[in-house]
Design a protein around this motif. Structure first.
Motif: not given
Ligand code: ADP
Ligand code: MG
Length: 456
Positions: A356-362, A384-395, A423-426
């Motif tokens: 399944v091809k996924v795009e960054m926006m998806d 803030v942590r509430e945003v940083v964690v989701p951002r790292q997960v997304a990346q 982020a990826i290492n984290k």
């Protein structure tokens, strides 16, 4: 009478709609003056009540019923009708299960349209950069037949809309000039009729028939290659029509110069008018085609599901429509809403979940909905942590599920590649240690690979 009812219905809705909804219906006979129809589940029952009750009543009325009544009953669950999660996806046969309906020829208001498919009109043709030239040429020809371009030669790969466009010209002319004679013929039929006419000593009738039309549409002309007698006959037909300024439209899977063993004199005639091609539609056009299809079939499919289908099926529009039909049938048979996961499941014959091809926006959207915050916030600059964690997960997930490089991902987030690497290492470190992060990754990964079974 059920066959007659089906015949009536079929004339009034699209093929896709018909196969999706009507093919599986069981006629349970008449009870207390009401025609009782068996449907597969309560979803279908609702759907029929909402969308098809009137149509069915009309059908009965057309057959002479004074006060037609129709009711729907959910059939007892059948082993084969209910698809369990572990079953393979339904074969296409499920979509058309049930008795084959009688073949009904399209209703034609005028006789000059009898060889045209009523659905292949300009209104139903989505114009995109891949086909806008062919579309414009077809429209020009439709507006002034015999004068704009003659012949019009449309070429392109299979399933890209050549036949549709030819029929559209036919409809357009038929509407404005009911007296004009329109003839649509595949090259194969033309050849067969010619052979029969020779056998039956009726070549004069054959000739008269094709040389007396105002608009001649010949589909898949590449098949004249190597057929000398057909080429000879078609050459004379062409000349007769051309000389009396009758419009000719030809379609082919390749341009005239690439049709092998085509007589030079025919080839040069094919090149007299305008040669135009249709290419594969790009993503946006594919989505637009799917959207129009869903609307015609009165099915509301979320944009993201349309996009998923459009991303997977890239070359052929017929397959694109087939894929949508499969997803619709799958969702309705299982009584589940249209979601990415359902779509991926329904289409798993076309691609395995891992593909399944996924795009960054998806990915970003999915992560955002998991954490219940807007995608822009995740992509923004908040620390803030509430945003940083989701951002790292997304990346992390983008890196895993798409083909994008670190710099590309960085650019998408307005950051540089070393930040993404960090982020990826984290996230890697936290996998298996931090319950929330681990759970988020596993859930999201499954969802985007289309294997999240509990959505079904
Ligand atoms: P071809 O003759 O090139 O093989 P068709 O004309 O049979 O292709 O088209 C295949 C299917 O795709 C048809 O159902 C047709 O209605 C649909 N289709 C093709 N192009 C378009 C378009 N631009 N917009 C909407 N439907 C299209
Ligand atoms: Mg065709």
């Amino acid at each position: 009478i059920w066959a007659d009812v089906l015949g009536y219905v079929r004339k009034n809705i699209s093929e896709v709609e018909y196969h999706t909804w009507f093919a599986p219906v069981k006629n349970l006979g008449v009870q207390d003056g009401s025609l009782v129809l068996g449907v597969r589940n309560s979803f279908a029952q609702e759907w029929f009540r909402k969308h098809y009750l009137e149509l069915l009543e009309d059908a009965l009325r057309s057959l002479g019923a004074q006060n037609p009544q129709v009711s729907f009953q959910v059939l007892p669950a059948q082993q084969d009708a209910l698809l369990s999660l572990n079953d393979p996806p339904p074969p296409p046969a499920v979509v058309t299960a049930g008795k084959p309906a009688p073949v009904i020829h399209p209703v034609s208001t005028a006789d000059n349209r009898r060889s045209l498919n009523p659905k292949y009109t300009f209104e139903n043709f989505v114009v995109g950069p891949n086909n806008n030239l062919a579309h414009a040429a077809a429209l020009a020809v439709a507006e002034s037949p015999g004068k704009a371009y003659n012949p019009l030669f449309i070429y392109g790969d299979v399933g890209l809309g050549k036949t549709h466009l030819m029929h559209a010209v036919g409809h357009y002319i038929a509407e404005r000039f009911p007296e004009k004679r329109i003839e649509y013929v595949s090259t194969e039929t033309f050849t067969n009729e010619l052979i029969n006419s020779i056998r039956d000593d009726k070549t004069t009738q054959f000739r008269n028939r094709y040389r007396s039309v105002d608009l001649l549409l010949v589909d898949d002309i590449q098949f004249v290659a190597g057929k000398e007698r057909t080429q000879e006959e078609f050459f004379h037909t062409f000349n007769a029509l051309y000389e009396s300024h009758k419009q000719i439209i030809l379609s082919s899977d390749r341009p005239p110069k690439e049709i092998q063993t085509l007589e030079g004199r025919l080839r040069s005639r094919f090149e007299w008018g305008l040669i135009t091609d249709i290419q594969s539609p790009e993503f946006e056009t594919r989505v637009a085609i799917l959207k129009m299809n869903a609307e015609h079939n009165r099915i509301s499919v979320p944009q993201e599901v349309l996009e998923l289908i459009a991303r997977q099926v890239t070359s052929n529009i017929r397959e694109l429509e087939g894929a949508l039909m499969r997803v619709v049938a799958f969702a309705s048979l299982n009584n589940v809403p249209f979601s990415r996961a359902v779509a991926a499941k329904a289409l798993s014959n076309i691609f395995t979940p891992q593909e399944v091809k996924v795009e960054m926006m998806d990915v970003l959207r999915q992560v955002a909905s998991h954490y219940n915050m807007p995608p822009e916030v995740i992509r923004g600059s908040g620390r803030v942590r509430e945003v940083v964690v989701p951002r790292q997960v997304a990346q992390y997930l983008i890196r895993e599920l798409t083909d994008h490089s670190l710099p590309e991902i960085g650019q998408f987030f307005g950051r540089d590649h070393s930040t993404v690497m960090h982020a990826i290492n984290k996230v890697s470190e936290q996998m298996g240690k931090d319950a929330d992060v681990t759970e988020a990754i596993i859930t999201l990964r499954k969802r985007m690979q289309g294997t999240e079974d509990d959505e079904l």
